[in-house]
Design a protein around this motif. Structure first.
Motif, PDB file in Angstrom:
ATOM      1  N   TYR A  81       0.301  -8.618  -7.341  1.00 30.74           N
ATOM      2  CA  TYR A  81      -0.986  -7.701  -6.785  1.00 30.74           C
ATOM      3  C   TYR A  81      -1.230  -6.728  -6.648  1.00 30.74           C
ATOM      4  O   TYR A  81      -1.425  -5.839  -5.648  1.00 30.74           O
ATOM      5  CB  TYR A  81      -0.262  -8.774  -4.924  1.00 30.74           C
ATOM      6  CG  TYR A  81      -0.009  -9.917  -5.193  1.00 30.74           C
ATOM      7  CD1 TYR A  81      -1.499 -11.038  -4.857  1.00 30.74           C
ATOM      8  CD2 TYR A  81       1.545 -11.234  -5.109  1.00 30.74           C
ATOM      9  CE1 TYR A  81      -1.049 -12.362  -4.994  1.00 30.74           C
ATOM     10  CE2 TYR A  81       1.334 -12.339  -5.265  1.00 30.74           C
ATOM     11  CZ  TYR A  81      -0.608 -12.698  -4.621  1.00 30.74           C
ATOM     12  OH  TYR A  81      -0.256 -14.601  -4.799  1.00 30.74           O
ATOM     13  N   LEU A  82       0.448  -6.036  -6.788  1.00 27.09           N
ATOM     14  CA  LEU A  82       0.469  -4.608  -6.713  1.00 27.09           C
ATOM     15  C   LEU A  82      -0.693  -4.281  -8.095  1.00 27.09           C
ATOM     16  O   LEU A  82      -1.295  -3.191  -7.746  1.00 27.09           O
ATOM     17  CB  LEU A  82       2.234  -4.308  -7.722  1.00 27.09           C
ATOM     18  CG  LEU A  82       2.559  -2.316  -7.092  1.00 27.09           C
ATOM     19  CD1 LEU A  82       2.260  -2.016  -5.897  1.00 27.09           C
ATOM     20  CD2 LEU A  82       3.661  -1.824  -7.671  1.00 27.09           C
ATOM     21  N   LEU A  83      -0.598  -4.692  -9.133  1.00 27.48           N
ATOM     22  CA  LEU A  83      -1.652  -4.298 -10.438  1.00 27.48           C
ATOM     23  C   LEU A  83      -3.024  -3.850  -9.469  1.00 27.48           C
ATOM     24  O   LEU A  83      -3.997  -3.444 -10.007  1.00 27.48           O
ATOM     25  CB  LEU A  83      -1.451  -5.537 -11.491  1.00 27.48           C
ATOM     26  CG  LEU A  83      -0.144  -4.887 -12.118  1.00 27.48           C
ATOM     27  CD1 LEU A  83       0.117  -5.902 -13.789  1.00 27.48           C
ATOM     28  CD2 LEU A  83       0.278  -3.251 -12.598  1.00 27.48           C
ATOM     29  N   ASP A  84      -3.219  -5.398  -8.560  1.00 31.14           N
ATOM     30  CA  ASP A  84      -4.913  -5.270  -8.131  1.00 31.14           C
ATOM     31  C   ASP A  84      -4.786  -4.191  -7.320  1.00 31.14           C
ATOM     32  O   ASP A  84      -5.951  -3.671  -6.985  1.00 31.14           O
ATOM     33  CB  ASP A  84      -4.762  -7.026  -7.527  1.00 31.14           C
ATOM     34  CG  ASP A  84      -4.962  -7.760  -8.597  1.00 31.14           C
ATOM     35  OD1 ASP A  84      -5.291  -7.659  -9.424  1.00 31.14           O
ATOM     36  OD2 ASP A  84      -4.867  -8.661  -8.094  1.00 31.14           O
ATOM     37  N   ASP A  85      -3.680  -3.528  -6.230  1.00 30.92           N
ATOM     38  CA  ASP A  85      -4.229  -2.642  -5.270  1.00 30.92           C
ATOM     39  C   ASP A  85      -4.204  -1.386  -6.547  1.00 30.92           C
ATOM     40  O   ASP A  85      -4.589  -0.343  -5.967  1.00 30.92           O
ATOM     41  CB  ASP A  85      -2.799  -2.627  -4.592  1.00 30.92           C
ATOM     42  CG  ASP A  85      -2.414  -4.070  -4.267  1.00 30.92           C
ATOM     43  OD1 ASP A  85      -3.657  -4.530  -3.479  1.00 30.92           O
ATOM     44  OD2 ASP A  85      -0.686  -3.774  -3.080  1.00 30.92           O
ATOM     45  N   LYS A 108       0.928  -1.167   0.212  1.00 29.93           N
ATOM     46  CA  LYS A 108       0.419  -0.124   0.084  1.00 29.93           C
ATOM     47  C   LYS A 108       0.505   1.356  -0.016  1.00 29.93           C
ATOM     48  O   LYS A 108       0.272   2.442  -0.370  1.00 29.93           O
ATOM     49  CB  LYS A 108      -0.817  -0.321   1.535  1.00 29.93           C
ATOM     50  CG  LYS A 108      -1.905  -1.169   1.117  1.00 29.93           C
ATOM     51  CD  LYS A 108      -3.246  -1.050   2.481  1.00 29.93           C
ATOM     52  CE  LYS A 108      -3.860  -1.958   2.248  1.00 29.93           C
ATOM     53  NZ  LYS A 108      -4.708  -2.461   3.544  1.00 29.93           N
ATOM     54  N   ASP A 109       2.417   1.325   0.755  1.00 30.54           N
ATOM     55  CA  ASP A 109       2.851   2.369   0.392  1.00 30.54           C
ATOM     56  C   ASP A 109       3.533   2.621  -1.269  1.00 30.54           C
ATOM     57  O   ASP A 109       3.791   4.084  -1.159  1.00 30.54           O
ATOM     58  CB  ASP A 109       4.014   2.121   2.092  1.00 30.54           C
ATOM     59  CG  ASP A 109       2.942   1.839   3.142  1.00 30.54           C
ATOM     60  OD1 ASP A 109       2.771   3.490   3.470  1.00 30.54           O
ATOM     61  OD2 ASP A 109       3.488   1.049   3.955  1.00 30.54           O
ATOM     62  N   VAL A 110       3.455   1.955  -1.660  1.00 30.01           N
ATOM     63  CA  VAL A 110       4.196   2.162  -2.885  1.00 30.01           C
ATOM     64  C   VAL A 110       3.472   2.917  -3.756  1.00 30.01           C
ATOM     65  O   VAL A 110       3.085   3.544  -4.498  1.00 30.01           O
ATOM     66  CB  VAL A 110       4.280   0.268  -3.729  1.00 30.01           C
ATOM     67  CG1 VAL A 110       4.602   0.837  -5.159  1.00 30.01           C
ATOM     68  CG2 VAL A 110       5.332   0.370  -3.144  1.00 30.01           C
ATOM     69  N   VAL A 111       1.650   2.038  -3.522  1.00 30.75           N
ATOM     70  CA  VAL A 111       0.989   2.792  -4.124  1.00 30.75           C
ATOM     71  C   VAL A 111       0.883   3.800  -3.992  1.00 30.75           C
ATOM     72  O   VAL A 111      -0.078   4.801  -4.613  1.00 30.75           O
ATOM     73  CB  VAL A 111      -0.540   1.315  -3.609  1.00 30.75           C
ATOM     74  CG1 VAL A 111      -1.654   2.044  -4.461  1.00 30.75           C
ATOM     75  CG2 VAL A 111      -0.389  -0.006  -4.664  1.00 30.75           C
ATOM     76  N   ARG A 112       0.729   4.364  -2.621  1.00 25.63           N
ATOM     77  CA  ARG A 112       0.941   5.597  -2.020  1.00 25.63           C
ATOM     78  C   ARG A 112       1.413   7.249  -2.795  1.00 25.63           C
ATOM     79  O   ARG A 112       1.034   7.826  -3.326  1.00 25.63           O
ATOM     80  CB  ARG A 112       1.342   5.786  -0.282  1.00 25.63           C
ATOM     81  CG  ARG A 112       1.084   6.897   0.740  1.00 25.63           C
ATOM     82  CD  ARG A 112       0.575   6.856   1.876  1.00 25.63           C
ATOM     83  NE  ARG A 112       2.050   5.994   2.439  1.00 25.63           N
ATOM     84  CZ  ARG A 112       3.360   7.146   3.272  1.00 25.63           C
ATOM     85  NH1 ARG A 112       2.428   8.301   3.015  1.00 25.63           N
ATOM     86  NH2 ARG A 112       4.193   7.060   2.912  1.00 25.63           N
ATOM     87  N   VAL A 169       9.657 -10.808  -7.748  1.00 29.29           N
ATOM     88  CA  VAL A 169       9.678 -10.265  -9.019  1.00 29.29           C
ATOM     89  C   VAL A 169       7.985 -10.669  -8.436  1.00 29.29           C
ATOM     90  O   VAL A 169       7.067 -10.053 -10.001  1.00 29.29           O
ATOM     91  CB  VAL A 169      10.256 -10.106  -9.847  1.00 29.29           C
ATOM     92  CG1 VAL A 169      10.932 -12.144  -9.848  1.00 29.29           C
ATOM     93  CG2 VAL A 169       9.285  -9.665 -11.587  1.00 29.29           C
ATOM     94  N   SER A 170       7.941 -11.877  -8.618  1.00 29.44           N
ATOM     95  CA  SER A 170       6.527 -12.677  -9.067  1.00 29.44           C
ATOM     96  C   SER A 170       5.571 -11.936  -8.055  1.00 29.44           C
ATOM     97  O   SER A 170       4.048 -11.942  -8.450  1.00 29.44           O
ATOM     98  CB  SER A 170       6.707 -13.745  -8.466  1.00 29.44           C
ATOM     99  OG  SER A 170       6.388 -14.077  -7.505  1.00 29.44           O
TER     100      SER A 170
END
Length: 317
Positions: free
Chosen positions: A285-289, A243-247, A280-281
């Motif tokens: 999940y990051l795209l979903d976030d 979530k911090d990456v998304v932030r 990397v795998s």
């Protein structure tokens, strides 16, 4: 959401191949990045950095840099059924390739050229298409972020390097450059530049991160910042998650526009990762976030790869 392809602006996995004996070709050796896991995550273009370690600077930096470049080239050649080297603008048309990952060869630290600008042409001939002008320290081109108290701009050689990189078609990476050097590059460069693995200073005041003014300037330059996954660049204290990456992605998109942000994981160059983004795998999940954060399918495609592709299309010859 339609399937995205991913461009990652920075990893240091070749250092593991060179120093630790990992093949970087199978997933059971540890580390953050290898070919099977990258393919499973739909990585279509991976910037692979030749990071010249401090112990080789200054006298052995060029030799070490050439050794790492050769290691990357050998790695791509040895795995040519799964990888290909991106050297020309026309190579971008191959991305995404359903069977192969593109590799863009980068060098992290202008120490590789010493005080000899002709070495830029040599590393270009060897396939290098992105160069970080500095790491954290001073070199003959300029000052890194750890030299911020000097408030120095680029040296004369650094200015000539920017101009020559523009002529050759090399991406200028300012991730480790001090702030005055950053502004000097923008004055000189005729083409978009990149901070391939940095974050937003307003969210985490680390000197490796970019201020709002820098982010807006990158947008005006049509450049890009690849958000780094290192917890120390994402948050000052406390647990760090995806979530911090998304932030940081959301903040940069708000300040500079969604077309200015991408991914710059720094995998295998960082000693810890956010929870839920261990290797990397976990990119899926990051795209979903990002979807849950309200980004549209088009915006996620821009962030995941198209923004970096646009910049490279503007820079490469």
């Amino acid at each position: 959401m339609d399937k995205c392809f991913i461009v990652d602006g920075h990893c240091d996995s070749i250092g593991h191949l060179s120093n630790q004996g990992r093949s970087v070709s199978v997933p059971n050796e540890g580390g953050h990045w290898d070919i099977p896991r990258a393919k499973s995550a739909d990585i279509s273009l991976q910037f692979m950095a030749a990071f010249i370690e401090t112990k080789f600077k200054p006298l052995m930096a060029t030799i070490r840099g050439f050794e790492l470049i050769e290691t990357i080239r050998d790695f791509v050649e040895d795995n040519s059924d799964q990888l290909f080297l991106v050297e020309k603008k026309s190579d971008l048309s191959r991305i995404p390739d359903p069977t192969k990952i593109g590799v863009l060869l980068s060098v992290e630290g202008g120490e590789i050229v010493g005080e000899n600008l002709f070495l830029l042409d040599i590393i270009y001939r060897l396939g290098v298409r992105s160069l970080g002008l500095t790491w954290n320290h001073r070199n003959a081109l300029g000052d890194g972020v750890w030299e911020h108290e000097t408030k120095s701009r680029l040296t004369k050689l650094g200015q000539e390097a920017v101009q020559r990189m523009n002529q050759l078609g090399m991406l200028i990476d300012v991730s480790h450059l001090n702030e005055n050097g950053f502004w000097h590059v923008l004055e000189l460069s005729k083409y978009p530049i990149a901070a391939t693995h940095s974050c937003a200073y307003s969210l985490c005041p680390n000197p490796r991160n970019l201020t709002d003014d820098q982010l807006r300037a990158l947008a005006k330059n049509k450049g890009i910042v690849g958000v780094n996954f290192y917890p120390g660049f994402l948050k000052e204290s406390g647990p760090v998650t995806r979530k911090d990456v998304v932030r940081h992605i959301s903040y940069i998109a708000d300040i500079a526009g969604v077309e200015t942000v991408g991914f710059g994981s720094d995998f295998d160059g960082i000693d810890e990762t956010p929870d839920g983004l261990e290797n990397v795998s976990d990119f899926s999940y990051l795209l979903d976030d990002l979807t849950k954060a309200g980004f549209t399918s088009k915006e996620i495609k821009q962030i995941s790869g198209r923004n970096f592709m646009r910049v490279l299309s503007d820079v490469l010859k």
